[in-house]
Design an enzyme around this catalytic site. Structure first.
Site, short mmCIF file in Angstrom:
data_model
loop_
_atom_site.label_atom_id
_atom_site.label_comp_id
_atom_site.label_asym_id
_atom_site.label_seq_id
_atom_site.Cartn_x
_atom_site.Cartn_y
_atom_site.Cartn_z
N LYS A 195 40.10 38.11 32.65
CA LYS A 195 40.88 36.87 32.58
C LYS A 195 39.99 35.68 32.24
O LYS A 195 40.34 34.84 31.41
CB LYS A 195 41.61 36.64 33.91
CG LYS A 195 42.47 35.38 33.91
CD LYS A 195 43.12 35.12 35.25
CE LYS A 195 44.23 36.10 35.55
NZ LYS A 195 44.98 35.75 36.78
N GLU A 201 30.33 42.67 35.10
CA GLU A 201 30.34 44.08 34.69
C GLU A 201 31.01 44.24 33.32
O GLU A 201 30.50 44.94 32.44
CB GLU A 201 31.08 44.94 35.73
CG GLU A 201 30.47 44.93 37.11
CD GLU A 201 31.12 43.92 38.04
OE1 GLU A 201 31.08 44.13 39.26
OE2 GLU A 201 31.68 42.90 37.54
N GLY A 253 45.13 40.40 39.42
CA GLY A 253 44.60 41.53 38.66
C GLY A 253 45.22 42.86 39.00
O GLY A 253 45.54 43.66 38.11
N ARG A 254 45.42 43.13 40.28
CA ARG A 254 45.97 44.43 40.68
C ARG A 254 47.47 44.54 40.43
O ARG A 254 48.07 45.58 40.69
CB ARG A 254 45.63 44.70 42.15
CG ARG A 254 46.12 43.64 43.11
CD ARG A 254 45.43 43.80 44.48
NE ARG A 254 45.79 42.78 45.44
CZ ARG A 254 45.25 41.57 45.51
NH1 ARG A 254 44.34 41.21 44.62
NH2 ARG A 254 45.61 40.71 46.45
N GLU A 339 43.03 45.95 48.92
CA GLU A 339 42.63 44.61 48.51
C GLU A 339 43.67 43.59 48.93
O GLU A 339 43.35 42.44 49.24
CB GLU A 339 42.40 44.55 46.99
CG GLU A 339 41.69 43.28 46.53
CD GLU A 339 41.19 43.37 45.10
OE1 GLU A 339 40.03 43.80 44.91
OE2 GLU A 339 41.96 43.03 44.19
N HIS A 370 43.24 72.74 48.95
CA HIS A 370 42.02 73.54 49.07
C HIS A 370 40.81 72.67 49.34
O HIS A 370 39.66 73.10 49.16
CB HIS A 370 41.83 74.37 47.80
CG HIS A 370 42.91 75.38 47.60
ND1 HIS A 370 42.82 76.67 48.07
CD2 HIS A 370 44.13 75.28 47.01
CE1 HIS A 370 43.92 77.33 47.76
NE2 HIS A 370 44.74 76.50 47.12
N LYS A 480 29.29 40.39 45.29
CA LYS A 480 29.02 40.05 43.89
C LYS A 480 28.05 38.88 43.79
O LYS A 480 27.15 38.87 42.95
CB LYS A 480 30.35 39.72 43.18
CG LYS A 480 31.26 40.93 43.03
CD LYS A 480 32.63 40.55 42.55
CE LYS A 480 32.65 40.05 41.14
NZ LYS A 480 34.01 39.83 40.64
#
Length: 513
Positions: A195, A201, A253-254, A339, A370, A480
């Site tokens: 954004k 990153e 964002g999410r 979050e 399993h 961060k």
């Protein structure tokens, strides 16, 4: 919200929780329990009968939701009020999928014309790319700029007839190296999803992708597009405004897969199926907005979650999709739920006197059977399970596989509830382990939209009842900030740091000599 009334309703729910009985016994002599403790809406059967909820405890939870003014909070969200109080923002991801006649105002301005115009630009761009020479699309983003489209593109793989999608999120160089090494730069489009166009990153990976592109493409920036609200920074990178797709600060964002962050998904499945995906979410929005609380799937899903975590004290919840194409759904929901509701203070800044969000985890069935189902069935911790399963698969010639998959899903919820007696303790199962099952006909774009929106609204309702702000995420910032400060220290700069971190830095430096 009347705090005293909410406290009284919580006390009533906790009292009922302490008196809860065995789940299997609730079915004895009650032939209609499954029907009474299930709901059908939006093409889905939601069965919560395999929980310890009774009609009395369910009614008490509904009273709690009413005391917490869930309906008023919901209406405020849909109306564009600034319910994200810590950041002074509206919460309007629902606007990204609203119908053509919707009018939604923020600060007196209708936001829908711009939403529709952006969607049209996305569709035009997608059709152009899908008709051209691009064979591969690399989406570079992190968090919500990665998890949503990565999960949805895998879920809707049967509908994908466009370029192949690849996702880069981790700053670990292995991620981008492994994605790019098999691609032809001349036929690759790179989407940079940030954004602010400053996410460290994402921008580090974007620079690496540009250098890779420049090795064999004369104008590398011509094969980049940006999903960002920072047109100036995208332009400085070399991406012109016509290939920049922005979104407003009222889209977290999410919650952003419905708009420009979903561009990679649109490129894969096409604008038409993407529109159907949005329509599925809009259908769940309408159900959430209008259905009575007692019939409302997101509300019920939230109340079941609160019952298990806050009342029964179960620390985690397992999301178990019996669908390989939903294999990334647990990871997506980890961000969405943890979050959003992983908070320690209320909206007013007071320390919570109870637990907030649970730990969310899971794997697709039958793989999980399993791996960790041993703990689900016989472990000392009780983990509520959420099963998702389609009645039909996409591979008609492999229908016998799907029947076995469905049988396993149904059997697991049954086994968790019933358990098994055995003379040898190691072979005994105590049962009484709760689960809910969400069953639907087929995993289509429409159904995926409904499922994601169901979980989004579940998070909202839980947050509203708990009195927390589900829409900020300050907890991601400190690490961060410290990482940014530590990078020059790794390279030799001096700084006052704790002895443990100093030892780790020294080990890093030693390893490079």
């Amino acid at each position: 919200m009347n705090a005293a009334q909410v406290a009284a309703e919580w006390a009533r729910v906790f009292t009922l929780g302490k008196a809860r009985g065995k789940i299997a016994e609730l079915f004895e002599g009650d032939a209609s329990r499954a029907q009474r403790m299930s709901r059908r809406a939006c093409g889905m059967l939601y069965d919560f009968s395999k929980t310890a909820l009774t009609e009395e405890s369910f009614a008490a939870l509904i009273d709690l939701a009413e005391a917490a003014d869930v309906a008023a909070a919901r209406d405020a969200m849909f109306a564009g009020e600034k319910i994200n109080t810590t950041e002074g923002r509206a919460v309007l991801h629902t606007a990204l999928r609203a119908g053509p006649d919707a009018v939604i105002e923020v600060d007196g301005v209708d936001v829908m014309p711009e939403v529709r115009a952006t969607l049209v630009r996305m569709a035009d761009f997608a059709r152009e790319v899908r008709a051209g020479a691009i064979t591969d699309v690399v989406n570079i983003g992190i968090g919500g700029s990665d998890l949503g489209p990565a999960m949805a593109s895998l879920a809707l793989a049967p509908y994908s007839d466009g370029p192949r999608l690849h996702f880069v999120s981790n700053i670990d160089g292995a991620n981008i190296h492994d994605v790019l090494k098999g691609l032809n730069a001349a036929t690759t489009l790179v989407l940079v999803a940030s954004k602010t166009f400053t996410t460290i990153e994402t921008m580090t990976n974007a620079e690496t992708a540009r250098r890779w592109m420049a090795q064999s493409v004369a104008e590398p920036a011509a094969q980049f597009a940006a999903i960002s609200s920072a047109e100036d920074k995208a332009a400085a990178f070399g991406i012109p405004a016509e290939r920049v797709f922005g979104f407003e600060d009222w889209v977290g964002g999410r919650y952003s897969v419905w708009g420009p962050i979903g561009l990679s998904l649109m490129l894969a499945i096409g604008p038409e199926d993407f529109a159907t995906f949005l329509a599925g979410a809009a259908e769940m929005d309408a159900h959430f907005a209008k259905a009575p609380l007692t019939e409302n799937l997101p509300v019920i899903h939230a109340l079941v979650g609160l019952w298990h975590h806050q009342v029964c004290g179960y620390k985690t919840r397992a999301v178990l999709p019996y669908d390989q194409q939903l294999s990334r759904l647990p990871a997506y929901l980890q961000q969405l739920e943890m979050e959003s509701n992983g908070k320690r203070v209320s909206k007013t800044g007071e320390a919570l006197s109870f637990g907030s969000g649970p730990i969310v985890w899971g794997e697709p069935g039958t793989n999980g059977q399993h791996a960790f189902y041993q703990l689900l069935h016989q472990g000392t911790q009780i983990v509520p399970a959420e099963f998702l399963v389609a009645m039909q698969g996409h591979e008609a010639e492999l229908a016998h596989h799907h029947a076995l998959l469905v049988a396993n899903c149904f059997a697991q919820s049954q086994a968790l509830m019933l358990g098994r007696d055995h003379d040898q303790p190691q072979r005994a199962f105590e049962g009484n382990r709760p689960s809910v099952t969400m069953a639907y006909e087929k995993l289509t774009p429409m159904m995926l939209g409904r499922i994601i929106a169901l979980y989004e609204h579940r998070v909202f309702v839980e947050g509203a009842i708990l009195g927390i702000n589900s829409f900020d995420q300050f907890g991601v910032e400190l690490g961060k900030a410290l990482a940014t400060a530590l990078q020059p220290v790794l390279e030799g700069a001096e700084a006052e740091i704790d002895s443990s971190t100093a030892q780790l830095v020294a080990f890093y430096r030693e390893s490079l000599t």
